[in-house]
Design a protein around this motif. Structure first.
Motif, PDB file in Angstrom:
ATOM      1  N   LEU A  48       0.822  -1.210   0.000  1.00  0.00           N
ATOM      2  CA  LEU A  48       0.000   0.000   0.000  1.00  0.00           C
ATOM      3  C   LEU A  48       0.854   1.256   0.000  1.00  0.00           C
ATOM      4  CD1 LEU A  48      -2.942  -0.881   2.374  1.00  0.00           C
ATOM      5  CD2 LEU A  48      -2.970  -0.649  -0.077  1.00  0.00           C
ATOM      6  N   ASP A  57       1.072   2.440  -3.223  1.00  0.00           N
ATOM      7  CA  ASP A  57      -0.244   2.643  -3.835  1.00  0.00           C
ATOM      8  C   ASP A  57      -0.650   1.528  -4.772  1.00  0.00           C
ATOM      9  OD1 ASP A  57      -0.325   6.256  -4.035  1.00  0.00           O
ATOM     10  OD2 ASP A  57      -1.290   4.838  -2.681  1.00  0.00           O
ATOM     11  N   ARG A  83      -1.757  -2.983  -4.918  1.00  0.00           N
ATOM     12  CA  ARG A  83      -2.135  -4.144  -4.108  1.00  0.00           C
ATOM     13  C   ARG A  83      -1.397  -5.381  -4.599  1.00  0.00           C
ATOM     14  NH1 ARG A  83      -8.248  -2.618  -5.179  1.00  0.00           N
ATOM     15  NH2 ARG A  83      -8.961  -4.400  -4.032  1.00  0.00           N
ATOM     16  N   GLU A 104      -4.698  -1.166  -8.709  1.00  0.00           N
ATOM     17  CA  GLU A 104      -4.614   0.064  -7.927  1.00  0.00           C
ATOM     18  C   GLU A 104      -5.689   0.036  -6.854  1.00  0.00           C
ATOM     19  OE1 GLU A 104      -3.175   2.984 -11.492  1.00  0.00           O
ATOM     20  OE2 GLU A 104      -4.931   3.472 -10.281  1.00  0.00           O
ATOM     21  N   LEU A 105      -5.654   1.053  -5.977  1.00  0.00           N
ATOM     22  CA  LEU A 105      -6.564   1.013  -4.832  1.00  0.00           C
ATOM     23  C   LEU A 105      -8.030   1.101  -5.251  1.00  0.00           C
ATOM     24  CD1 LEU A 105      -4.705   3.256  -2.258  1.00  0.00           C
ATOM     25  CD2 LEU A 105      -4.639   0.810  -2.541  1.00  0.00           C
ATOM     26  N   ILE A 114      -7.309   3.753   4.803  1.00  0.00           N
ATOM     27  CA  ILE A 114      -7.181   3.584   3.344  1.00  0.00           C
ATOM     28  C   ILE A 114      -8.381   2.815   2.810  1.00  0.00           C
ATOM     29  CG2 ILE A 114      -5.671   2.778   1.516  1.00  0.00           C
ATOM     30  CD1 ILE A 114      -3.414   2.780   3.501  1.00  0.00           C
ATOM     31  N   ILE A 122     -10.146   0.598  -0.109  1.00  0.00           N
ATOM     32  CA  ILE A 122      -9.780  -0.291  -1.208  1.00  0.00           C
ATOM     33  C   ILE A 122     -11.059  -0.780  -1.850  1.00  0.00           C
ATOM     34  CG2 ILE A 122      -8.604  -2.430  -1.789  1.00  0.00           C
ATOM     35  CD1 ILE A 122      -7.129  -2.133   0.832  1.00  0.00           C
ATOM     36  N   GLU A 179      -7.941  -9.658   1.505  1.00  0.00           N
ATOM     37  CA  GLU A 179      -8.099  -8.255   1.898  1.00  0.00           C
ATOM     38  C   GLU A 179      -9.262  -8.092   2.857  1.00  0.00           C
ATOM     39  OE1 GLU A 179      -8.441  -6.421  -1.906  1.00  0.00           O
ATOM     40  OE2 GLU A 179      -6.304  -6.523  -2.311  1.00  0.00           O
TER      41      GLU A 179
END
Lengths: 291, 218, 275
Positions: free
Chosen positions: C18, C21, C23, C28-29, C205, C207, C214
């Protein structure tokens, strides 16, 4: 026979002499000073100390902790407790002491009848039920705390042991003040054991506590006179009144309440307004004495 | 036309009352009333936990939601999951590993805003049990009528007529949203205005627990 | 070496990614996994759809049956959604009665179905007060890799659009239903809600579209359901870390764009079917 009937009424908060300082609720910041050590009931976040339970902040030198308003009894080594046997097991008794887990009284931690000091044999194990069986009340001291939080008790002194005739009261453990001794022989003619776990035992005073009375296992079952019963009943009502008004319980407060209650009949003390007045007078007297 | 409440206006909460420590067996208990809606909650813990359910590093939180009538079904499980997740956020479960904390919620009467009443009484019961928490929570329900009016703490009649019902749970430290549950269709602007209206009252609710707990004289 | 680090300290492992930026699976996030939709795969069902969201696979089958309506609402039919998470899809589900996860997802989908008014229940009426359609929508997860709610809702949407109900009339003499013609009519789906789920990591954050790993590491989840008119049908956040206004704004914006993507995808799929 006349019966007292009262309508329900809104519970009064009771006059507070002053707002108790240091009341916090979970999430409140206690201090931003990082010099303190954090005790029970607190947690650290972002360099600030927050409270995690609702209660009163206590500070001892550099240690800050929050005492919750109501909690089960958390035992410490050296506390005097009054408990009831719930189970007879292998070489141990399980005792209910108003804590999260039942406490343990090991066979090796009790005095054998006759005061002998010897290794416990298999015969002793089989005779356990004759010493203490389910439902018996005992007074004991906390010897140690197991890793899961259960207490290990012992009755190694002659002042501990099985309790005979009397009245058991259950109050919140946080109301019993920590003192040097918890066994009080009150001048009004009764004995009181203020257990740290909130269990209080009131019994008639035994005249001569001879030390060779078989190690605390024999119960005194002689009939108790009516005056003594009256004293014990009055004490019970006083202690319950103190507990309801959230005053700390120790020998002086109990005694003063007893003295101010003498002008009323014992059964009148059960009425809330009478009890409120008695407690109010007792509180004034305590403040005068400066305790 | 939306039905009007007799006792208070649309942007006010109904009269609330709470009582703690009314049951003798549980470690903590509380009842919370919002108008006629009333819920009673009992908390047991930290206590023994079954090995299959135990966590090595934190306490296992279990919530049982009992409706007033009927057998618990899917919607009760949904409420249990919502309340359990809310409690897991605020209770410091890491302080009691390999133990269980059981929360039992019994609905006494549902006259609207049931979810917020349940969350509020759960918070008070956890407080009464002395379980370590990181902060307090306050829940507020609001409904959007067909004209777009916001009604806080709706009665069941107002809920039936509403276009959308939104429930928010705020935490006491920074007044942020921990839980949000909505029914019905609404625009994002309406969502924000509801959040603002509820947040004002959520803050007031958080102050009141201190007033209702008993004080100890030293 | 990376595998050992991942097993020993999964949160730290994840944080390392992270910081850049990105995963572990390269996304991307805010990026959502590729979505594949297949309709009409179950020939014995009135409507069906299979949806793959990355590895998460959900198949929805709709069976139509006849029943009598309730007395309070004699003109309305029923739509009964049910989500099944069998032991096939993940080792965490054991055989037996529906797990709590399955019940919660079923209830959520039932709420979304009701609130968004996807189906006009009066369309399901055949003879008022006597016979109505009841649609049993069974969503079964075949592979559980996180974000099963989104996949279920997309499959439900696609399957409902695919449903072909035979036309039924009540015979006046025998008072029994009978097939009038062999042609069937498709259902009109009035609104098209699409859900987007986010996971909150480390209390700060966001996601989008979390995988199973996750989800296990997340400190909170948010699901936003939007419809084609730019309105919100649900904003479901069951506990977890607190969210600020700007974070909610971000989620809602992302879900609106996602909703448009999915609706376009479904339109293309159905158009290709007609061709």
């Amino acid at each position: 026979m006349a019966v007292d009937i009262r309508l329900p009424r809104k519970r009064k908060r009771g006059e507070l002499t002053s707002e108790p300082r240091g009341l916090v609720s979970p999430g409140d910041v206690i201090t931003s000073d990082t010099g303190f050590m954090r005790g029970h009931g607190t947690y650290m976040e972002d360099d600030k100390l927050h409270a995690s339970v609702a209660g009163v902040v206590e500070r001892v030198n550099k240690l800050i902790c929050v005492q919750p308003l109501k909690t089960r009894y958390n035992g410490e080594v050296g506390d005097v407790v009054v408990g009831r046997i719930t189970e007879v097991g292998q070489k141990r008794w399980r005792v209910d002491t108003n804590s999260r887990l039942n406490s343990i009284l090991m066979l090796s931690s009790v005095n054998l009848p006759g005061g002998e000091l010897r290794r416990r044999s298999a015969e002793d194990e089989l005779m356990m039920r004759q010493y203490l069986s389910e439902g018996d009340l005992i007074s004991a001291e906390v010897q140690s705390v197991f890793s899961d939080g259960a207490l290990s008790l012992h009755t190694r002194s002659l002042k501990y042991g099985k309790l005979g005739q009397g009245i058991l009261l259950k109050v919140s453990p946080s109301l019993v003040k920590r003192r040097k001794t918890h066994f009080h022989n009150l001048p009004c003619g009764a004995s009181v054991i203020l257990g740290n776990n909130g269990y209080i035992w009131i019994s008639p005073t035994v005249e001569n506590e001879s030390s060779d009375t078989a190690g605390g296992f024999i119960q005194n079952l002689e009939p108790v006179s009516e005056d003594e019963r009256g004293v014990i009943a009055r004490l019970r009502n006083c202690i319950l009144g103190l507990a309801e008004h959230r005053l700390m319980l120790y020998d002086t407060s109990v005694l003063y309440t007893y003295e101010t209650s003498t002008k009323y009949e014992i059964h009148e003390l059960l009425k809330p307004d009478v009890m409120e007045e008695v407690i109010h007078l007792a509180r004034l007297k305590l403040e005068q004495e400066g305790t | 036309m939306t039905s009007q409440r007799a006792d208070c206006g649309n942007l006010e909460l109904r009269s609330q009352s709470c009582e703690q420590n009314l049951l003798s067996r549980p470690d903590g208990s509380a009842t919370y009333c919002q108008g006629d809606t009333s819920v009673i909650v009992a908390v047991y813990g930290p206590a023994e936990v079954k090995q299959s359910k135990e966590f090595l590093d934190k306490a296992t939180l279990e919530v049982i939601f009992k409706p007033k009538v009927g057998i618990p079904g899917c919607s009760e499980k949904f409420q249990e999951r919502l309340i359990r997740n809310t409690c897991e956020t605020i209770v410091l479960t890491a302080l009691h590993p390999r133990s269980s904390i059981n929360i039992i919620i019994q609905v006494m009467h549902n006259a609207g805003s049931l979810l917020s009443c349940c969350v509020n009484s759960t918070c008070m019961a956890l407080l009464d049990a002395g379980l370590p928490m990181s902060c307090l929570v306050a829940a507020v329900t609001c409904s959007l009528s067909c004209d777009g009016d916001i009604i806080l703490d709706p009665t069941s009649q107002q809920e039936k007529e509403a276009k959308a019902i939104l429930t928010f749970v705020f935490e006491s430290r920074d007044n942020e949203i921990i839980t949000s549950n909505t029914h019905g269709i609404y625009s994002i602007k309406q969502y924000y205005s509801c959040v603002e209206a509820c947040r004002k009252y959520g803050f007031v609710s958080c102050q009141s627990p201190l007033g209702t707990t008993n004080t100890v004289e030293q | 070496m990376a595998a050992d680090f991942k097993t020993a300290q999964p949160v730290e492992y994840y944080r390392q990614f992270l910081k850049k930026d990105v995963r572990p699976d390269g996304r991307e996030l805010g990026e959502i996994r590729s979505t594949i939709v297949n309709i009409g795969s179950i020939s014995t069902a009135e409507g069906s759809a299979l949806v793959k969201l990355g590895n998460t696979t959900v198949i929805c089958g709709i069976k139509a049956e006849l029943c009598t309506p309730t007395n309070d609402e004699p003109k309305k039919g029923f739509v009964v959604p049910n989500v099944d998470l069998p032991p096939l899809c993940s080792p965490r589900f054991r055989p037996g009665p529906p797990s709590e996860q399955a019940q919660v997802v079923s209830q959520f989908i039932a709420d979304v179905l009701k609130d968004s008014k996807m189906v006009n229940h009066e369309d399901l009426c055949i003879a008022e007060g006597k016979i109505v359609w009841v649609l049993y929508c069974d969503m079964m997860c075949l592979d559980y890799d996180g974000n099963v709610i989104d996949a279920c809702i997309i499959s439900l949407l696609a399957a409902l659009r695919n449903v072909a109900l035979p036309s039924i009339e009540v015979d006046e003499e025998t008072a029994k239903p009978k097939l009038t013609s062999s042609t069937s009519s498709t259902m009109t789906v009035q609104s098209l809600p699409v859900s987007t789920s986010f996971a909150i990591f480390d209390n700060s954050i966001l996601i989008a579209d979390p995988t199973n790993e996750e989800e296990n590491l997340a400190t909170g989840v948010v699901t936003v359901v939007t419809n084609e008119c730019g309105e919100l049908c649900a904003l479901h956040k069951p506990g977890g870390s607190s969210l600020s206004e700007s974070q909610i704004q971000e989620c809602v914006k992302r879900s609106f764009s996602r909703g448009d993507e999915i609706r376009k995808l479904l339109d293309e799929t159905f158009n290709s079917l007609d061709r």
